[in-house]
Design a protein around this motif. Sequence first.
Motif, PDB file in Angstrom:
ATOM      1  N   TRP A  93     -31.965   9.192 -39.255  1.00 48.20           N
ATOM      2  CA  TRP A  93     -31.731  10.548 -39.721  1.00 48.20           C
ATOM      3  C   TRP A  93     -30.303  10.957 -39.370  1.00 48.20           C
ATOM      4  CZ3 TRP A  93     -30.723  14.749 -36.410  1.00 48.20           C
ATOM      5  CH2 TRP A  93     -30.756  14.429 -35.053  1.00 48.20           C
ATOM      6  N   TYR A 131     -43.879  11.352 -36.131  1.00 47.70           N
ATOM      7  CA  TYR A 131     -44.054  12.812 -36.116  1.00 47.70           C
ATOM      8  C   TYR A 131     -44.151  13.331 -37.540  1.00 47.70           C
ATOM      9  CZ  TYR A 131     -43.279  17.669 -34.636  1.00 47.70           C
ATOM     10  OH  TYR A 131     -43.412  19.012 -34.385  1.00 47.70           O
ATOM     11  N   ARG A 132     -45.203  14.105 -37.807  1.00 52.07           N
ATOM     12  CA  ARG A 132     -45.418  14.764 -39.086  1.00 52.07           C
ATOM     13  C   ARG A 132     -45.299  13.806 -40.281  1.00 52.07           C
ATOM     14  NH1 ARG A 132     -42.442  20.714 -38.647  1.00 52.07           N
ATOM     15  NH2 ARG A 132     -43.779  21.532 -36.964  1.00 52.07           N
ATOM     16  N   LYS A 155     -34.047  18.904 -32.889  1.00 52.33           N
ATOM     17  CA  LYS A 155     -35.300  18.181 -33.155  1.00 52.33           C
ATOM     18  C   LYS A 155     -36.217  19.000 -34.062  1.00 52.33           C
ATOM     19  CE  LYS A 155     -35.368  15.592 -28.795  1.00 52.33           C
ATOM     20  NZ  LYS A 155     -36.059  15.408 -27.489  1.00 52.33           N
ATOM     21  N   ALA A 156     -36.370  20.268 -33.775  1.00 50.23           N
ATOM     22  CA  ALA A 156     -37.231  21.118 -34.588  1.00 50.23           C
ATOM     23  C   ALA A 156     -36.689  21.252 -36.003  1.00 50.23           C
ATOM     24  CB  ALA A 156     -37.363  22.497 -33.941  1.00 50.23           C
ATOM     25  N   ASN A 157     -35.386  21.250 -36.153  1.00 54.98           N
ATOM     26  CA  ASN A 157     -34.761  21.436 -37.469  1.00 54.98           C
ATOM     27  C   ASN A 157     -34.795  20.165 -38.310  1.00 54.98           C
ATOM     28  OD1 ASN A 157     -33.496  23.599 -38.928  1.00 54.98           O
ATOM     29  ND2 ASN A 157     -31.585  22.419 -38.908  1.00 54.98           N
ATOM     30  N   ASN A 158     -35.115  19.017 -37.690  1.00 53.61           N
ATOM     31  CA  ASN A 158     -35.086  17.738 -38.415  1.00 53.61           C
ATOM     32  C   ASN A 158     -36.405  16.971 -38.316  1.00 53.61           C
ATOM     33  OD1 ASN A 158     -32.051  17.135 -39.323  1.00 53.61           O
ATOM     34  ND2 ASN A 158     -31.968  18.150 -37.320  1.00 53.61           N
ATOM     35  N   ASN A 159     -37.494  17.693 -38.024  1.00 56.48           N
ATOM     36  CA  ASN A 159     -38.822  17.084 -37.969  1.00 56.48           C
ATOM     37  C   ASN A 159     -38.868  15.885 -37.021  1.00 56.48           C
ATOM     38  OD1 ASN A 159     -40.155  18.836 -39.858  1.00 56.48           O
ATOM     39  ND2 ASN A 159     -39.059  17.763 -41.518  1.00 56.48           N
TER      40      ASN A 159
END
Length: 393
Positions: free
Chosen positions: A83, A74-75, A253-257
């Motif tokens: 992580w 992802y990204r 999830k959104a806060n940690n890519n």
Amino acid sequence: MNIFDSDRWQEIWVTITQNKVRSFLTGFGVFWGIFMLIIMMGAGEGLTRGMTKGVEGFATNACFMGSSETGEPYRGFQRGRNWSMHNSDLTALLQKVPEIETLSPVVFGNRSDNNVVRSDYSGSYSVKGYYPNYHKIEDQFIEKGRFINDIDIVQKRKVCVIGSKVYEDLFPTKNNPIGQYIRLNGIYYQVIGVARGIDGVSINGATKESVAVPFTTLQQINNGGDVIHILTATAKKNIPASELEEKMKDVIKANNNIAPNDQQAVWSFNVEENFKMFQALFVGIAIVIFIVGSGTLIAGIVGISNIMVVTIKERTREIGVRRALGAKPISIVGQILTESLCLTAIAGFLGLSAGVLTLHLADIYWLQKAENVFLSEPMVPLGIAVWATVILL
């Protein structure tokens, strides 16, 4: 009648003996039915109470989550990336998930051989960093002193709350530990409390075998930045824990890519599902006890009925003589029912007493002394016991 007629006396003796045997069997049938019903219901109540007691004080709507390897690229990040959660995740969750009632991070310290020392006493125990509000998720059951407070967090105080087992090992003379100092991984902490915790819950070690310190203090001492090992949270009233769990995972999830469809990057579980399983188990136990107890009562009723039928048939001559002498049917029926009711009442009372006594002795001499036993305080509601006896009567 010839008083010297041995055959006649033998016949009378046989009749008396048969009556006694029938009376004994009738009474024993009632006694055994009530006794077994009390034992089964007491065991069922004890099992339910024991399992409930094992998690008493734990929030039933709590959920836990932590980091794991990512399962999706992802990204620009590759699959399998390690992580960690950080303090920034706390802020994001409080802002974006209004369903949260309590949010408390947990961080773990190093555990090694004899990592906790006081004078000549030492031991190996888990070290955990808590927020003050963690007690709303898992009641600490403070036996001495106090738990961590907000000032401890802000000032990063070197204070600790030791488990009851740690207290027993480090303070064998049972002296007051409050204000005393212990060495934890080479650093001195002042003891501010003793916690018993919940026996049936173990998060990286049971509370009674752990040492709790302020979250901010342990983060600083671990020298790992603002890393969070576990996030714990409870949902607001009428909000399912499963719903809260999914919303928290989405924000993290959104806060940690992390890819939104990544199913393994954030591990989690909610206690609500386990409590629902417990409740279903309790219902199943109650149904089994009801079926078996009903069968026991029916068997006792059938046994009593059969014995009474035999009794009536063998007293046909006596009943005929009494009728010939002018006895009314109601007086004959009343005599027989009075005998049966008295016998049943006495046997039922004895069965009830024996059952309660057996449960009481088992609790005192076995359950209270045994470890890892799911039964606790087996008791039977008096109303149910009385109704069971009434049904047999």
